[in-house]
Design an enzyme around this catalytic site. Structure first.
Site, mmCIF file in Angstrom:
data_model
loop_
_atom_site.group_PDB
_atom_site.id
_atom_site.type_symbol
_atom_site.label_atom_id
_atom_site.label_comp_id
_atom_site.label_asym_id
_atom_site.label_seq_id
_atom_site.Cartn_x
_atom_site.Cartn_y
_atom_site.Cartn_z
ATOM 1 N N SER A 169 0.847 -1.191 0.000
ATOM 2 C CA SER A 169 0.000 0.000 0.000
ATOM 3 C C SER A 169 0.885 1.243 0.000
ATOM 4 O O SER A 169 1.644 1.485 0.940
ATOM 5 C CB SER A 169 -0.908 0.006 1.226
ATOM 6 O OG SER A 169 -1.573 1.251 1.271
ATOM 7 N N HIS A 203 -1.035 -1.172 -4.351
ATOM 8 C CA HIS A 203 -2.345 -0.762 -3.846
ATOM 9 C C HIS A 203 -2.355 0.750 -3.640
ATOM 10 O O HIS A 203 -1.484 1.312 -2.976
ATOM 11 C CB HIS A 203 -2.597 -1.481 -2.513
ATOM 12 C CG HIS A 203 -3.949 -1.272 -1.929
ATOM 13 N ND1 HIS A 203 -5.047 -2.034 -2.272
ATOM 14 C CD2 HIS A 203 -4.396 -0.385 -1.004
ATOM 15 C CE1 HIS A 203 -6.098 -1.638 -1.585
ATOM 16 N NE2 HIS A 203 -5.736 -0.635 -0.804
ATOM 17 N N ASP A 243 -4.595 4.039 -2.426
ATOM 18 C CA ASP A 243 -5.755 4.412 -1.605
ATOM 19 C C ASP A 243 -6.229 5.830 -1.903
ATOM 20 O O ASP A 243 -5.514 6.798 -1.661
ATOM 21 C CB ASP A 243 -5.385 4.312 -0.119
ATOM 22 C CG ASP A 243 -5.303 2.876 0.358
ATOM 23 O OD1 ASP A 243 -6.271 2.126 0.148
ATOM 24 O OD2 ASP A 243 -4.260 2.503 0.938
ATOM 25 N N MET A 294 -8.930 8.616 -0.859
ATOM 26 C CA MET A 294 -9.843 8.964 0.242
ATOM 27 C C MET A 294 -10.377 10.379 0.050
ATOM 28 O O MET A 294 -9.609 11.286 -0.299
ATOM 29 C CB MET A 294 -9.126 8.888 1.586
ATOM 30 C CG MET A 294 -8.457 7.552 1.851
ATOM 31 S SD MET A 294 -7.817 7.474 3.536
ATOM 32 C CE MET A 294 -6.824 5.986 3.452
ATOM 33 N N HIS A 329 -8.165 1.641 -4.747
ATOM 34 C CA HIS A 329 -9.188 1.447 -3.726
ATOM 35 C C HIS A 329 -9.880 2.786 -3.464
ATOM 36 O O HIS A 329 -9.295 3.671 -2.838
ATOM 37 C CB HIS A 329 -8.487 0.906 -2.464
ATOM 38 C CG HIS A 329 -9.373 0.665 -1.292
ATOM 39 N ND1 HIS A 329 -8.856 0.429 -0.019
ATOM 40 C CD2 HIS A 329 -10.723 0.616 -1.155
ATOM 41 C CE1 HIS A 329 -9.854 0.242 0.822
ATOM 42 N NE2 HIS A 329 -10.998 0.366 0.167
ATOM 43 N N MET A 354 -12.077 4.973 -1.568
ATOM 44 C CA MET A 354 -12.810 5.197 -0.313
ATOM 45 C C MET A 354 -13.484 6.557 -0.442
ATOM 46 O O MET A 354 -13.027 7.555 0.109
ATOM 47 C CB MET A 354 -11.852 5.138 0.878
ATOM 48 C CG MET A 354 -11.449 3.697 1.208
ATOM 49 S SD MET A 354 -9.986 3.614 2.250
ATOM 50 C CE MET A 354 -8.733 3.735 0.997
ATOM 51 N N MET A 367 -11.932 -5.580 4.174
ATOM 52 C CA MET A 367 -11.252 -4.645 5.074
ATOM 53 C C MET A 367 -11.135 -5.271 6.460
ATOM 54 O O MET A 367 -12.133 -5.681 7.051
ATOM 55 C CB MET A 367 -12.034 -3.331 5.196
ATOM 56 C CG MET A 367 -12.158 -2.500 3.930
ATOM 57 S SD MET A 367 -10.597 -1.868 3.298
ATOM 58 C CE MET A 367 -9.918 -1.009 4.690
ATOM 59 N N ASP A 424 -7.196 -6.116 3.388
ATOM 60 C CA ASP A 424 -6.605 -4.786 3.531
ATOM 61 C C ASP A 424 -6.756 -4.260 4.958
ATOM 62 O O ASP A 424 -7.865 -4.060 5.446
ATOM 63 C CB ASP A 424 -7.324 -3.837 2.551
ATOM 64 C CG ASP A 424 -6.675 -2.469 2.460
ATOM 65 O OD1 ASP A 424 -5.571 -2.281 2.991
ATOM 66 O OD2 ASP A 424 -7.296 -1.581 1.840
HETATM 67 C C1 DX5 Z 1 -6.786 1.778 5.064
HETATM 68 C C2 DX5 Z 1 -6.244 1.537 3.662
HETATM 69 C C3 DX5 Z 1 -5.146 0.569 3.609
HETATM 70 C C4 DX5 Z 1 -3.909 0.957 4.376
HETATM 71 C C5 DX5 Z 1 -3.364 -0.283 5.006
HETATM 72 O O1 DX5 Z 1 -7.954 2.506 4.987
HETATM 73 O O2 DX5 Z 1 -7.265 1.079 2.809
HETATM 74 O O3 DX5 Z 1 -4.820 0.194 2.273
HETATM 75 O O4 DX5 Z 1 -2.917 1.535 3.583
HETATM 76 O O5 DX5 Z 1 -2.308 0.085 5.811
HETATM 77 P P1 DX5 Z 1 -1.710 -0.892 6.911
HETATM 78 O O6 DX5 Z 1 -1.127 -2.062 6.184
HETATM 79 O O7 DX5 Z 1 -0.679 -0.048 7.587
HETATM 80 O O8 DX5 Z 1 -2.825 -1.282 7.820
HETATM 81 ZN ZN ZN Z 2 -6.755 0.229 0.826
#
Ligand code: DX5
Ligand code: ZN
Length: 213
Positions: free
Chosen positions: A7, A32, A34, A36, A65, A67, A136, A172
């Site tokens: 990630s 990956h 993210d 947000m 991903h 969010m 998740m 994840d």
């Molecule tokens: C959390 C993200 C993850 C995050 C995971 O909302 O979707 O992808 O980067 O990070 P770790 O591995 O540190 O939990």
């Molecule tokens: Zn993620």
């Protein structure tokens, strides 16, 4: 062999190219990303503009991903910006099937993510179209949180639900040296590892430990 998708949320963005090349040298070809929106989750990251820049740095498969609320409004833009698999949240979509169909029609692989509180039964009616399910194991929003142990049962149930369908299952949140063996034991395919990899003193050593070699 285990598949780990680092990630980038935990990478040092001031030297992102180096950080990506570092893991790719270890054999990683899936990353990956993210996204947000500060609304669906209480944190911001970035949108298509930065994804496009990341795309220029790598040929790895970018699982993106989302969010964010109303992912349907941005599907085209994220795919045009380089998402290979585009993952929407079931809790955020107004019409899950329509969104998945649109993603596929634009040539990307489609995925859904479910929060820890969302029952896996929501997935059943989309098994015919899904390429990817992202389970998740923390509340979405931040890296570095503790793994929610009860999500292991959900993983097992989803592996069983998937049966022999060609759907990848990713996990994840909170995957690290302590939790990774239990996660793979459930039969899932891919782990997303952020802080458990990028925050290690020696990333290549940590990768080998996570891969169990
Ligand atoms: C959390 C993200 C993850 C995050 C995971 O909302 O979707 O992808 O980067 O990070 P770790 O591995 O540190 O939990
Ligand atoms: Zn993620």
């Amino acid at each position: 062999m285990r598949i780990i998708s680092p990630s980038l949320l935990s990478a040092d963005f001031s030297k992102l190219k180096e950080q990506i090349q570092l893991v790719e040298k270890l054999g990683i070809d899936r990353l990956h990303v993210d996204v947000m929106d500060g609304h669906f989750v209480p944190n911001f990251t970035f949108g298509p503009f930065i994804l496009k820049a990341i795309r220029k740095l790598t040929d790895s498969h970018l699982e993106t991903h989302l969010m964010m609320d109303r992912p349907d409004k941005y599907i085209e833009e994220f795919i045009a910006s380089g998402a290979d698999t585009l993952i929407i949240h079931t809790e955020a979509s107004k019409d899950i099937r329509a969104d998945l169909t649109k993603i596929k029609s634009l040539g990307a692989k489609c995925g859904v993510a479910i929060k820890p509180s969302t029952q896996e039964s929501v997935l059943e009616e989309y098994l015919d179209i899904l390429d990817y399910i992202l389970v998740m194991s923390v509340e979405p929003g931040f890296g570095g949180q503790s793994f929610i142990e009860s999500s292991l049962d959900k993983m097992k149930a989803i592996v069983q639900m998937r049966g022999d369908k060609k759907i990848l299952i990713g996990v994840d949140g909170g995957v690290n040296l302590k939790t990774i063996d239990a996660v793979y034991k459930t039969g899932i395919d891919i782990t997303i590892v952020g802080s458990g990899l990028y925050k290690a003193g020696n990333i290549s050593e940590r990768y080998k430990q996570l891969m169990n070699v």
